[in-house]
Enzyme design. Structure first.
Site, PDB file in Angstrom:
ATOM      1  N   LYS A  35       0.921  -1.014   0.022  1.00  0.00           N
ATOM      2  CA  LYS A  35       0.083  -0.341   0.131  1.00  0.00           C
ATOM      3  C   LYS A  35       1.138   1.203  -0.096  1.00  0.00           C
ATOM      4  O   LYS A  35       2.038   1.305  -0.011  1.00  0.00           O
ATOM      5  CB  LYS A  35      -1.207  -0.311   1.207  1.00  0.00           C
ATOM      6  N   ARG A 129     -10.558  -0.086  15.885  1.00  0.00           N
ATOM      7  CA  ARG A 129     -11.013   0.628  15.239  1.00  0.00           C
ATOM      8  C   ARG A 129     -12.044  -0.162  13.519  1.00  0.00           C
ATOM      9  O   ARG A 129     -12.927   1.007  13.666  1.00  0.00           O
ATOM     10  CB  ARG A 129      -9.573   1.142  13.854  1.00  0.00           C
ATOM     11  N   TYR A 253      16.442  29.353   9.241  1.00  0.00           N
ATOM     12  CA  TYR A 253      15.478  30.113   9.403  1.00  0.00           C
ATOM     13  C   TYR A 253      14.927  29.726  11.242  1.00  0.00           C
ATOM     14  O   TYR A 253      15.633  29.496  11.663  1.00  0.00           O
ATOM     15  CB  TYR A 253      14.221  29.680   8.984  1.00  0.00           C
ATOM     16  N   MET A 301      12.120  23.935   3.117  1.00  0.00           N
ATOM     17  CA  MET A 301      11.817  23.470   2.040  1.00  0.00           C
ATOM     18  C   MET A 301      12.180  23.055   1.378  1.00  0.00           C
ATOM     19  O   MET A 301      12.081  21.543   0.687  1.00  0.00           O
ATOM     20  CB  MET A 301      10.777  25.000   1.066  1.00  0.00           C
TER      21      MET A 301
HETATM   22  C1  LIG Z   1      -0.670  -1.545   6.834  1.00  0.00           C
HETATM   23  C2  LIG Z   1      -0.909  -3.328   6.684  1.00  0.00           C
HETATM   24  C3  LIG Z   1       0.265  -4.177   7.509  1.00  0.00           C
HETATM   25  C4  LIG Z   1       1.368  -3.933   7.503  1.00  0.00           C
HETATM   26  O1  LIG Z   1       1.990  -3.728   8.793  1.00  0.00           O
HETATM   27  P1  LIG Z   1       3.300  -3.266   8.870  1.00  0.00           P
HETATM   28  O2  LIG Z   1       3.827  -2.611   9.936  1.00  0.00           O
HETATM   29  O3  LIG Z   1       3.756  -2.289   7.769  1.00  0.00           O
HETATM   30  O4  LIG Z   1       4.515  -4.829   8.735  1.00  0.00           O
HETATM   31  C5  LIG Z   1      -0.653  -4.650   7.699  1.00  0.00           C
HETATM   32  N1  LIG Z   1      -1.782  -5.671   8.804  1.00  0.00           N
HETATM   33  C6  LIG Z   1      -3.026  -4.332   7.965  1.00  0.00           C
HETATM   34  C7  LIG Z   1      -4.139  -4.067   7.939  1.00  0.00           C
HETATM   35  C8  LIG Z   1      -1.990  -3.468   7.596  1.00  0.00           C
HETATM   36  O5  LIG Z   1      -3.089  -2.058   7.364  1.00  0.00           O
END
Ligand SMILES: *Cc1c(COP(=O)(O)O)cnc(C)c1O
Length: 358
Positions: A35, A129, A253, A301
């Site tokens: 992802k 969640r 800055y 930046m």
């Molecule tokens: C992103 C995600 C993972 C992977 O988690 P990592 O800590 O990056 O290994 C696994 N399961 C779900 C549901 C996730 O959203």
């Protein structure tokens, strides 16, 4: 000429890390989690790199899954956040995407479609969640009775598996195993990267390694290399100016850093608009010509400043590594009060990704 600022992506490192994830997972088959543009590494290249070894991929949403199809790959893709509109159910069925359904409205969308996709059910064991509570599962599964052929299995997610001495993971695992026991043929998936490194942790039938594929550590206090992982991203730039500061001169800055003695200083062509964290503190390591230099002053930046006292022969044009093999992204994350996940996914589109090891 373009700037020297690039993210070099080592595809061989990603293959190595995935091999390690599969080794840790034992009998569990791995869903490679790609992802967020493969955590900033580029979803198409990473998906193609892992395609020969991965049984399936996992992403957050349908747009990311379609990017895997655009890369020419036909693997099943698990949608970890399920579907966001009723019409997505038909897309999943047509594309062989496997949504993780977490709420009643998604079950209604599934019920309205005659030929639905294969799907997973999310169980809430304490993350709070998404997902159905253990006590709701028998009602959920009864409502799905006509679709049992398309039901793949149950998924849950750990809240604190990165904290090795936190027993919440043991409790979530026990709650999950108990909740799904009435469906002995279901596939079961619990393991994010951190769970792979927990002694005695059951990983059930499917693992979900994400951050570890990119060589970063899922545990805040460890670096990826301590775990046998290889960093996949090297964020690089160069020195575009070298100056000597007089005692009392401030840099950047807010004049947030001031030299207490004559100090050689370099300016690096990378800033927070490239994804380098603005909150990185004074002293954050920056690799210059084989030495650790120290970040000084506020990150701008498009540039940042380093104290070159440790790099006496530094010259304009010299290469700089912000994170990679010499400075761990995990270490930079600690210096910036964040986690490697945020740094890797935050490298912006302005930074070209250059691939090797494919
Ligand atoms: C992103 C995600 C993972 C992977 O988690 P990592 O800590 O990056 O290994 C696994 N399961 C779900 C549901 C996730 O959203």
């Amino acid at each position: 000429m373009p700037r020297a600022t690039v993210a070099r992506i080592d595809l061989a490192a990603i293959r190595h890390n995935f091999g390690l994830a599969r080794q840790f997972a034992g009998g569990a088959r791995a869903m490679a989690v790609i992802k967020a543009d493969a955590y900033g590494h580029g979803i198409a290249r990473v998906a193609r790199t892992l395609a020969p070894d991965a049984t399936c991929f996992a992403v957050a949403c349908i747009e990311e899954a379609l990017a895997i199809r655009d890369a020419g790959l036909a693997h099943p893709v698990v949608l970890l956040q399920g579907v966001h509109a009723a019409g997505d159910i038909a897309t999943c069925a047509a594309q062989n995407f496997e949504p993780v359904l977490h709420s009643g409205y998604q079950l209604d969308w599934l019920a309205a479609q005659a030929d639905g996709p294969a799907f997973w059910i999310k169980v809430n064991t304490g993350m709070n969640r998404l997902g159905f509570r253990p006590a709701e599962l028998s009602r959920v599964m009864a409502a799905l009775a006509g679709r049992t052929s398309a039901f793949l299995g149950f998924v849950t997610h750990f809240a604190a598996s990165d904290e090795m001495d936190n027993d919440a993971t043991g409790q979530q695992t026990a709650l999950f195993a108990d909740a799904v026991a009435p469906w002995p043929d279901a596939e079961l998936s619990v393991a994010n990267s951190a769970a792979h490194f927990r002694d005695g942790q059951p990983l059930f039938t499917r693992s979900r390694p994400g951050i570890m594929l990119y060589g970063a550590s899922p545990m805040a206090e460890r670096n990826g290399s301590d775990l046998g992982l290889q960093p996949a991203m090297s964020l690089e730039s160069n020195l575009i100016a070298v100056r000597t500061l007089a005692a009392g001169d401030a840099v950047g800055y807010g004049a947030a850093w001031r030299a207490d003695r004559e100090t050689p200083m370099g300016i690096v062509a990378i800033g927070y608009a490239d994804g380098y964290p603005r909150h990185a503190c004074n002293g954050t390591p920056v690799w210059v010509k084989g030495h650790r230099a120290a970040l000084i002053g506020r990150v701008s930046m498009d540039m940042l400043a380093v104290d070159l006292s440790a790099v006496p022969d530094a010259r304009e044009g010299d290469p700089v590594e912000l994170w990679g093999r010499n400075v761990s992204v995990d270490e930079v994350a600690r210096c910036a009060g964040t986690i490697s996940y945020e740094l890797l996914t935050g490298v912006t589109a302005r930074v070209p990704r250059l691939y090797h090891g494919g």
